[in-house]
Design an enzyme around this catalytic site. Structure first.
Site, PDB file in Angstrom:
ATOM      1  N   GLY A 104      44.633  37.185  43.364  1.00  0.00           N
ATOM      2  CA  GLY A 104      44.295  38.613  43.396  1.00  0.00           C
ATOM      3  C   GLY A 104      45.450  39.593  43.428  1.00  0.00           C
ATOM      4  CB  SER A 118      47.432  43.759  44.894  1.00  0.00           C
ATOM      5  OG  SER A 118      47.248  44.062  43.540  1.00  0.00           O
ATOM      6  CB  ILE A 119      44.508  43.953  49.595  1.00  0.00           C
ATOM      7  CG1 ILE A 119      44.076  45.414  49.834  1.00  0.00           C
ATOM      8  CG2 ILE A 119      44.281  43.109  50.841  1.00  0.00           C
ATOM      9  CD1 ILE A 119      42.608  45.608  50.151  1.00  0.00           C
ATOM     10  CB  VAL A 164      37.938  33.553  39.596  1.00  0.00           C
ATOM     11  CG1 VAL A 164      39.263  33.578  40.343  1.00  0.00           C
ATOM     12  CG2 VAL A 164      37.322  34.936  39.476  1.00  0.00           C
ATOM     13  CB  ALA A 167      31.486  45.973  39.754  1.00  0.00           C
ATOM     14  CE1 TYR A 196      33.225  48.703  47.032  1.00  0.00           C
ATOM     15  CE2 TYR A 196      31.556  47.576  48.325  1.00  0.00           C
ATOM     16  CZ  TYR A 196      32.817  47.616  47.785  1.00  0.00           C
ATOM     17  OH  TYR A 196      33.682  46.576  48.012  1.00  0.00           O
ATOM     18  CE  LYS A 205      34.344  43.169  48.084  1.00  0.00           C
ATOM     19  NZ  LYS A 205      35.339  42.134  47.763  1.00  0.00           N
ATOM     20  CG  LEU A 217      44.301  48.425  38.977  1.00  0.00           C
ATOM     21  CD1 LEU A 217      45.036  49.622  38.391  1.00  0.00           C
ATOM     22  CD2 LEU A 217      44.886  47.124  38.411  1.00  0.00           C
TER      23      LEU A 217
HETATM   24  P1  NAD Z   1      43.454  45.052  43.125  1.00  0.00           P
HETATM   25  O1  NAD Z   1      42.970  45.665  41.854  1.00  0.00           O
HETATM   26  O2  NAD Z   1      44.890  45.145  43.416  1.00  0.00           O
HETATM   27  O3  NAD Z   1      43.002  43.525  43.215  1.00  0.00           O
HETATM   28  C1  NAD Z   1      41.827  43.034  42.617  1.00  0.00           C
HETATM   29  C2  NAD Z   1      42.237  41.738  41.946  1.00  0.00           C
HETATM   30  O4  NAD Z   1      41.089  41.068  41.407  1.00  0.00           O
HETATM   31  C3  NAD Z   1      43.222  41.936  40.778  1.00  0.00           C
HETATM   32  O5  NAD Z   1      44.392  41.191  41.013  1.00  0.00           O
HETATM   33  C4  NAD Z   1      42.473  41.380  39.594  1.00  0.00           C
HETATM   34  O6  NAD Z   1      43.324  40.739  38.666  1.00  0.00           O
HETATM   35  C5  NAD Z   1      41.557  40.379  40.281  1.00  0.00           C
HETATM   36  N1  NAD Z   1      40.460  39.962  39.415  1.00  0.00           N
HETATM   37  C6  NAD Z   1      39.434  40.705  38.924  1.00  0.00           C
HETATM   38  N2  NAD Z   1      38.680  39.951  38.087  1.00  0.00           N
HETATM   39  C7  NAD Z   1      39.242  38.701  38.069  1.00  0.00           C
HETATM   40  C8  NAD Z   1      38.955  37.491  37.392  1.00  0.00           C
HETATM   41  N3  NAD Z   1      37.927  37.379  36.540  1.00  0.00           N
HETATM   42  N4  NAD Z   1      39.770  36.419  37.608  1.00  0.00           N
HETATM   43  C9  NAD Z   1      40.832  36.495  38.448  1.00  0.00           C
HETATM   44  N5  NAD Z   1      41.150  37.612  39.119  1.00  0.00           N
HETATM   45  C10 NAD Z   1      40.373  38.708  38.915  1.00  0.00           C
HETATM   46  O7  NAD Z   1      42.589  45.752  44.274  1.00  0.00           O
HETATM   47  P2  NAD Z   1      42.469  45.443  45.847  1.00  0.00           P
HETATM   48  O8  NAD Z   1      41.894  46.683  46.417  1.00  0.00           O
HETATM   49  O9  NAD Z   1      43.726  44.902  46.367  1.00  0.00           O
HETATM   50  O10 NAD Z   1      41.316  44.354  45.898  1.00  0.00           O
HETATM   51  C11 NAD Z   1      41.470  43.094  46.525  1.00  0.00           C
HETATM   52  C12 NAD Z   1      40.234  42.728  47.324  1.00  0.00           C
HETATM   53  O11 NAD Z   1      40.127  43.592  48.440  1.00  0.00           O
HETATM   54  C13 NAD Z   1      38.925  42.844  46.552  1.00  0.00           C
HETATM   55  O12 NAD Z   1      38.054  41.798  46.947  1.00  0.00           O
HETATM   56  C14 NAD Z   1      38.388  44.173  47.052  1.00  0.00           C
HETATM   57  O13 NAD Z   1      36.984  44.285  46.911  1.00  0.00           O
HETATM   58  C15 NAD Z   1      38.796  44.074  48.500  1.00  0.00           C
HETATM   59  N6  NAD Z   1      38.780  45.330  49.271  1.00  0.00           N
HETATM   60  C16 NAD Z   1      39.447  46.418  48.801  1.00  0.00           C
HETATM   61  C17 NAD Z   1      39.409  47.598  49.542  1.00  0.00           C
HETATM   62  C18 NAD Z   1      40.111  48.840  49.052  1.00  0.00           C
HETATM   63  O14 NAD Z   1      39.808  49.923  49.525  1.00  0.00           O
HETATM   64  N7  NAD Z   1      41.047  48.734  48.127  1.00  0.00           N
HETATM   65  C19 NAD Z   1      38.716  47.638  50.768  1.00  0.00           C
HETATM   66  C20 NAD Z   1      38.078  46.498  51.219  1.00  0.00           C
HETATM   67  C21 NAD Z   1      38.109  45.339  50.461  1.00  0.00           C
END
Ligand code: NAD
Length: 257
Positions: free
Chosen positions: A13, A19-20, A65, A95, A157, A164, A196
């Site tokens: 991810g 990215s988180i 994935v 999504a 959302y 989720k 992102l």
């Molecule tokens: P991010 O866009 O940096 O990361 C999302 C990642 O998902 C990307 O690296 C992307 O390449 C990957 N991804 C999407 N489709 C894919 C696929 N088919 N195969 C492989 N990888 C795939 O954004 P983020 O905010 O760091 O998101 C990371 C997680 O944290 C997610 O599960 C998101 O729902 C969750 N989250 C985010 C927030 C927020 O506010 N940003 C809050 C709570 C939870």
């Protein structure tokens, strides 16, 4: 001696430095863990390779994935590099844009399928493919990322909230399934962070503002705080915790009015 010296983890991810998953990588690496990274498609390869290259002895594999072949390829390659896997971080969600705006009732069958496949089912597929390596750790930890929209309606959302909710239930069923093999499975429910993926959610700036005003700590969560909670969950410090969703949201979810 650092907390995770001699341990190996894999992170799904990372897209860029916001990215988180990258914040989690930094916390795990600082604690001594050797890390493998995956990237989704050639578009992200360079970015992820550059970031991974800043950490000692990191590994890099392609993995969309939605592809069982690519998932199998990752763990075959990783198995050749390491005898055991101590942590698997799932920080992946997707999504379709049209399903993140407007009426939830308009969610298409395909949009619902895609969101659940990538954001929830993938945790099952990855954990299964990693099982024999995780088992060899003796104290392995799987960590996934979720959001409060799984429990309560977060405007915009939409289908991601439903995916989720599925992810959080998946955490509990997986935890019960693999616990006897010494593998723990938990999720972090993070408050909103400007990444992102988050930018795809309509009105995200207002959501950030609202969270900061309502949360007991009167601010938004920092990436480092999410990373350090993942470090806790990936380490023996949390050895008695599994099937849990831990909130890292400055307390937002405890508030009613
Ligand atoms: P991010 O866009 O940096 O990361 C999302 C990642 O998902 C990307 O690296 C992307 O390449 C990957 N991804 C999407 N489709 C894919 C696929 N088919 N195969 C492989 N990888 C795939 O954004 P983020 O905010 O760091 O998101 C990371 C997680 O944290 C997610 O599960 C998101 O729902 C969750 N989250 C985010 C927030 C927020 O506010 N940003 C809050 C709570 C939870």
């Amino acid at each position: 001696m650092k907390l995770l010296d001699g341990k190996t983890g894999i992170i799904f991810g990372v897209a860029n430095k916001r990215s988180i998953a990258w914040a989690i990588a930094q916390s795990l690496s600082a604690a001594g863990m050797r890390l493998a990274f995956t990237y989704q498609g050639d578009r992200l390869k360079e970015n992820v390779a550059e970031l991974a290259g800043t950490l000692p002895k990191s590994l890099l594999y392609p993995c969309d994935v939605t592809s069982d072949t690519e998932i199998a390829g990752v763990f075959e390659a990783l198995g050749r590099e390491t005898g055991a896997l101590d942590a698997l971080v799932h920080s992946v969600a997707f999504a379709q844009r049209e399903d993140l705006e407007g009426a939830f009732s308009k969610t298409s069958r395909e949009g619902f399928r895609v969101a659940h496949d990538i954001s929830a089912y993938s945790l099952v597929a990855l954990t299964r493919a990693a099982l024999s390596l995780l088992e060899k750790s003796g104290q392995a930890s799987v960590v996934a990322m979720t959001y409060y929209g799984a429990e309560k309606v977060a405007t915009g959302y939409n289908v991601m909230g439903v995916a989720k909710a599925s992810l959080e239930a998946t955490i509990r069923y997986l935890a019960a399934d693999v616990g006897a093999r010494g593998i723990r499975v938990n999720a972090i429910s993070a408050g909103p962070v400007n990444t992102l993926a988050a930018r795809g959610i309509r009105g995200f700036t207002e959501i950030l503002k609202h969270h900061a005003e309502k949360a007991p700590l009167k601010r938004n969560v920092e990436l480092r705080e999410v990373g350090d909670t993942a470090l806790f969950l990936a380490s023996p410090l949390s050895s008695g915790i599994t099937g849990e969703v831990i909130y890292v949201d400055c307390g937002y979810h405890i508030m009613a009015v």
